[in-house]
Scaffold this motif. Structure first.
Motif, PDB file in Angstrom:
ATOM      1  N   LEU A  70      79.334  61.222  57.171  1.00  0.00           N
ATOM      2  CA  LEU A  70      80.797  60.638  57.619  1.00  0.00           C
ATOM      3  C   LEU A  70      81.832  61.579  57.016  1.00  0.00           C
ATOM      4  O   LEU A  70      82.811  61.463  57.357  1.00  0.00           O
ATOM      5  N   ALA A  71      81.652  62.270  55.773  1.00  0.00           N
ATOM      6  CA  ALA A  71      82.443  62.963  55.148  1.00  0.00           C
ATOM      7  C   ALA A  71      82.914  64.325  56.217  1.00  0.00           C
ATOM      8  O   ALA A  71      83.750  64.617  56.177  1.00  0.00           O
ATOM      9  N   SER A  72      81.787  64.617  56.858  1.00  0.00           N
ATOM     10  CA  SER A  72      81.834  65.694  57.645  1.00  0.00           C
ATOM     11  C   SER A  72      82.491  65.621  58.986  1.00  0.00           C
ATOM     12  O   SER A  72      82.993  66.555  59.698  1.00  0.00           O
ATOM     13  N   GLY A  73      82.924  64.347  59.438  1.00  0.00           N
ATOM     14  CA  GLY A  73      83.848  63.931  60.411  1.00  0.00           C
ATOM     15  C   GLY A  73      82.933  64.190  61.812  1.00  0.00           C
ATOM     16  O   GLY A  73      83.391  64.786  62.497  1.00  0.00           O
ATOM     17  N   PRO A  74      81.814  63.447  61.801  1.00  0.00           N
ATOM     18  CA  PRO A  74      80.772  63.679  63.005  1.00  0.00           C
ATOM     19  C   PRO A  74      81.594  63.402  64.230  1.00  0.00           C
ATOM     20  O   PRO A  74      80.926  63.881  65.619  1.00  0.00           O
ATOM     21  N   MET A  75      82.500  62.600  64.406  1.00  0.00           N
ATOM     22  CA  MET A  75      83.259  62.176  65.677  1.00  0.00           C
ATOM     23  C   MET A  75      84.128  63.205  66.061  1.00  0.00           C
ATOM     24  O   MET A  75      84.694  63.640  67.262  1.00  0.00           O
ATOM     25  N   GLU A  76      84.592  64.001  65.164  1.00  0.00           N
ATOM     26  CA  GLU A  76      85.520  65.110  65.454  1.00  0.00           C
ATOM     27  C   GLU A  76      84.691  66.573  65.604  1.00  0.00           C
ATOM     28  O   GLU A  76      85.502  67.327  66.422  1.00  0.00           O
ATOM     29  N   ARG A  77      83.666  66.726  65.161  1.00  0.00           N
ATOM     30  CA  ARG A  77      82.970  68.143  65.080  1.00  0.00           C
ATOM     31  C   ARG A  77      81.443  67.933  65.101  1.00  0.00           C
ATOM     32  O   ARG A  77      81.076  66.771  64.369  1.00  0.00           O
ATOM     33  N   PRO A  78      80.669  68.901  65.746  1.00  0.00           N
ATOM     34  CA  PRO A  78      79.295  68.899  65.337  1.00  0.00           C
ATOM     35  C   PRO A  78      79.050  68.760  63.925  1.00  0.00           C
ATOM     36  O   PRO A  78      79.507  69.861  63.327  1.00  0.00           O
ATOM     37  N   GLU A  96      72.549  58.120  63.864  1.00  0.00           N
ATOM     38  CA  GLU A  96      73.270  57.088  63.921  1.00  0.00           C
ATOM     39  C   GLU A  96      74.630  57.144  63.178  1.00  0.00           C
ATOM     40  O   GLU A  96      75.707  56.647  63.569  1.00  0.00           O
ATOM     41  N   ALA A  97      74.458  58.071  62.043  1.00  0.00           N
ATOM     42  CA  ALA A  97      75.713  58.504  61.121  1.00  0.00           C
ATOM     43  C   ALA A  97      76.414  59.459  62.257  1.00  0.00           C
ATOM     44  O   ALA A  97      77.577  59.839  61.584  1.00  0.00           O
ATOM     45  N   GLY A  98      76.056  59.947  63.230  1.00  0.00           N
ATOM     46  CA  GLY A  98      76.733  60.999  64.128  1.00  0.00           C
ATOM     47  C   GLY A  98      76.437  62.383  63.969  1.00  0.00           C
ATOM     48  O   GLY A  98      76.970  63.179  64.307  1.00  0.00           O
ATOM     49  N   ALA A 121      76.063  71.621  71.838  1.00  0.00           N
ATOM     50  CA  ALA A 121      76.137  71.265  73.026  1.00  0.00           C
ATOM     51  C   ALA A 121      75.907  69.515  73.006  1.00  0.00           C
ATOM     52  O   ALA A 121      76.294  68.778  73.944  1.00  0.00           O
ATOM     53  N   ARG A 122      74.869  69.167  71.989  1.00  0.00           N
ATOM     54  CA  ARG A 122      74.846  67.664  72.155  1.00  0.00           C
ATOM     55  C   ARG A 122      76.135  66.927  71.630  1.00  0.00           C
ATOM     56  O   ARG A 122      76.267  65.917  72.153  1.00  0.00           O
ATOM     57  N   PHE A 123      76.719  67.391  70.709  1.00  0.00           N
ATOM     58  CA  PHE A 123      78.184  66.855  70.283  1.00  0.00           C
ATOM     59  C   PHE A 123      79.052  66.733  71.537  1.00  0.00           C
ATOM     60  O   PHE A 123      79.787  65.745  71.927  1.00  0.00           O
TER      61      PHE A 123
END
Length: 194
Positions: A70-78, A96-98, A121-123
């Protein structure tokens, strides 16, 4: 010529971090930043805005895994996570955490570039799916509002469904607005009056 891919490497062990950086340098032209303290991870990622985050962790707990992801920003970057060992259900928790790629059995230099490519690619695939889902939900909500407004116009003016829609469409064109916006205004005004 495009700018090199910006990568943040999260690794507490200095020797392992150097090994990862060396592997990345041999795999391509990257802008690499190493973060050794996970406590400031979120702030540093916000500051650097990397293209991808690579996390190397020996044996994650469910809490540390989710916190790092979550700290890595999985919705913003792979986010690619390499772990030496993994307990039952950890890969599912990571996804599930992204996390875009969850690789068990540590980081092997030869696998690094293909794993990063797969994570990117997956992101991008999930990002397209999230965008399409949001657009579909918005269109469905707009359709509901338009149908409701049509019903109100049909009842108030004694028109057929097609005539009510034509009136909404003409009003939208006259006001240089979208039909959904005119319909929303009508529904909102009717709500205030009732």
């Amino acid at each position: 010529m495009s700018a090199p891919l910006s990568i943040i490497v999260v690794e507490a062990d200095r020797d392992r971090a150097l090994q990862i950086v060396d592997s990345l340098r041999s795999a391509g032209d990257f802008e690499i930043h190493v973060i050794s303290e996970a406590t400031s991870l979120s702030r540093q990622i916000q500051s650097l805005q990397p293209d991808i985050v690579l996390i190397d962790i020996e044996n994650p707990s469910r809490d540390s895994l989710e916190e790092l992801a979550l700290a890595s920003g999985p919705m913003e970057r792979p986010v690619a996570m390499f772990v030496d060992r993994s307990e039952e259900g950890m890969s599912a928790a990571a996804i599930e955490a992204g996390v875009s790629a969850y690789v068990v059995d540590g980081m092997k230099p030869a696998r690094l570039k293909p794993v990063l490519d797969a994570a990117i690619a997956r992101f991008r695939m999930f990002q397209r799916m999230r965008t399409e889902l949001a657009e579909t939900k918005r269109a469905l909500e707009e359709r509901k509002v338009i149908d409701r407004a049509k019903g109100m116009v049909m009842k108030a003016r004694g028109l057929t469904e097609d005539e009510a829609y034509a009136l909404l469409r003409k009003t939208a064109m006259d006001q240089n607005k979208r039909v959904a916006d005119v319909a929303q205004a009508l529904v909102t005004a009717a709500g205030l009056l009732s």
